[in-house]
Design a protein around this motif. Structure first.
Motif, short mmCIF file in Angstrom:
data_model
loop_
_atom_site.label_atom_id
_atom_site.label_comp_id
_atom_site.label_asym_id
_atom_site.label_seq_id
_atom_site.Cartn_x
_atom_site.Cartn_y
_atom_site.Cartn_z
N ALA A 164 0.88 -1.17 0.00
CA ALA A 164 0.00 0.00 0.00
C ALA A 164 0.92 1.22 0.00
N LEU A 165 0.78 2.09 -0.98
CA LEU A 165 1.65 3.25 -1.13
C LEU A 165 0.91 4.50 -0.65
N TYR A 166 1.47 5.14 0.37
CA TYR A 166 0.81 6.30 0.97
C TYR A 166 1.50 7.62 0.61
N SER A 167 0.71 8.53 0.07
CA SER A 167 1.07 9.93 -0.12
C SER A 167 0.15 10.71 0.82
N PRO A 168 0.35 12.04 0.98
CA PRO A 168 -0.57 12.79 1.84
C PRO A 168 -2.04 12.65 1.40
N ASP A 169 -2.27 12.63 0.08
CA ASP A 169 -3.65 12.51 -0.43
C ASP A 169 -4.27 11.16 -0.07
N VAL A 170 -3.49 10.09 -0.22
CA VAL A 170 -3.99 8.75 0.10
C VAL A 170 -4.27 8.63 1.59
N LEU A 171 -3.37 9.19 2.41
CA LEU A 171 -3.55 9.14 3.87
C LEU A 171 -4.83 9.87 4.27
N LEU A 172 -5.06 11.02 3.66
CA LEU A 172 -6.25 11.81 3.97
C LEU A 172 -7.52 11.08 3.51
N GLU A 173 -7.43 10.50 2.32
CA GLU A 173 -8.60 9.79 1.77
C GLU A 173 -8.93 8.53 2.58
N GLU A 174 -7.89 7.78 2.97
CA GLU A 174 -8.12 6.50 3.63
C GLU A 174 -8.36 6.64 5.13
N LYS A 175 -7.58 7.49 5.79
CA LYS A 175 -7.66 7.61 7.25
C LYS A 175 -8.38 8.88 7.70
N GLY A 176 -8.55 9.83 6.79
CA GLY A 176 -9.18 11.10 7.16
C GLY A 176 -8.27 11.99 8.00
#
Length: 290
Positions: A164-176
């Protein structure tokens, strides 16, 4: 194929080694050399390591390690990681051997007594992100606090070559949450794996709700009168532990370490690696280095 853009892969050595050990040891079979040296974790580590390098194609690679269980965190809180069992007997001799293997690949081994590998990774990520893209390879979700526009965190998932590759956008989308809020989350809910409690009675769901509503721990504390009586009393009763837990959760990015970029260019001397593989009786891995 190599990337024209420079990027560095920071490897969480212990995360890969432990994952590799347990992925094979659960069946009861421990791979050993003809002289009886256990090598199952090293074998699995190399497979994980090479798979990530082939997938993410870094121009530079560094491997970071924990240097013993006593760190500034255990000085701050006696219970920190006190719930951890000692390493399995078959794994212990592989700790020093894996560093020899990493060295054979021409990759620096970095670690500093008193700090965790996470802190070394955080520090190097801060330094290198000023000039190149950074990828952090780990299984540890605590690293998500290091995500930025230049820093991606690669979380190893179940199954070989699954990430699972996390960028700031992915972190915000997945974890809020933002990376900074991820630290506040740990301060509130604690961390059972690292054995610090946070605020007793506040779980992940409530913690995320509070952080989403008030932005940060400071925002929550500034609006205590708006909280329900139950939540307010829990936080008031555990204020010191809230601050301590958040401090324990924060990865330090100012560790006194250096690693010259030229020393971690990914340029494998196949003969050096081949020699080490022969010593460890890893004939089946020879194909990974050509």
């Amino acid at each position: 194929m190599t990337q024209s853009k420079q990027s560095i892969l920071l490897v969480d050595g212990m995360a890969l080694l432990f994952r590799a050990y347990y992925a094979t040891a659960y069946g009861g079979y421990i791979r050993k050399t003809s002289t009886g040296t256990p090598t199952n974790a090293i074998y699995g580590f190399i497979r994980y390591f090479m798979d990530a390098i082939q997938k993410f194609e870094p121009s530079h690679v560094v491997c970071c390690w924990d240097m013993g269980s006593n760190t500034f965190r255990t000085e701050k809180f006696d219970g920190y990681k006190a719930n951890r069992d000692s390493a399995p007997e078959d794994l212990v001799p592989q700790f020093s051997l894996i560093k020899e293997v990493v060295e054979a690949f021409g990759v620096p081994n970095i670690g500093l007594t008193g700090y965790e590998a996470d802190d070394c990774i955080g520090t190097l990520a801060r330094i290198y992100s000023e000039s190149m893209s950074v990828y952090i390879l780990t299984g540890d979700h605590d690293m998500l606090q290091l995500v930025s526009d230049q820093v991606n965190v690669i979380i190893m998932k179940k199954g070989h070559g699954n990430y699972a590759l996390y960028s700031p956008d992915v972190l915000l989308e997945e974890k809020g949450l933002t990376p900074e809020q991820f630290i506040d989350l740990k301060g509130l809910m604690g961390d059972t794996a690292d054995n610090y409690p946070g605020v007793k009675g506040i779980g992940e769901k409530t913690a995320i709700k509070l952080i989403t509503e008030y932005g940060s721990v400071e925002g929550i504390l500034d609006n205590m009168e708006s909280l329900t009586k139950s939540v307010r009393s829990k936080i008031e009763a555990e204020l010191d532990m809230l601050h301590l837990s958040r401090d324990l959760a924060r990865i330090r990015c100012d560790v006194p370490i250096t690693c010259d970029l030229d020393s971690c260019t990914w340029e494998v001397n196949t003969e050096t690696v081949r020699s080490k593989f022969e010593e460890l009786e890893f004939q089946s891995l020879m194909k990974l280095i050509g």
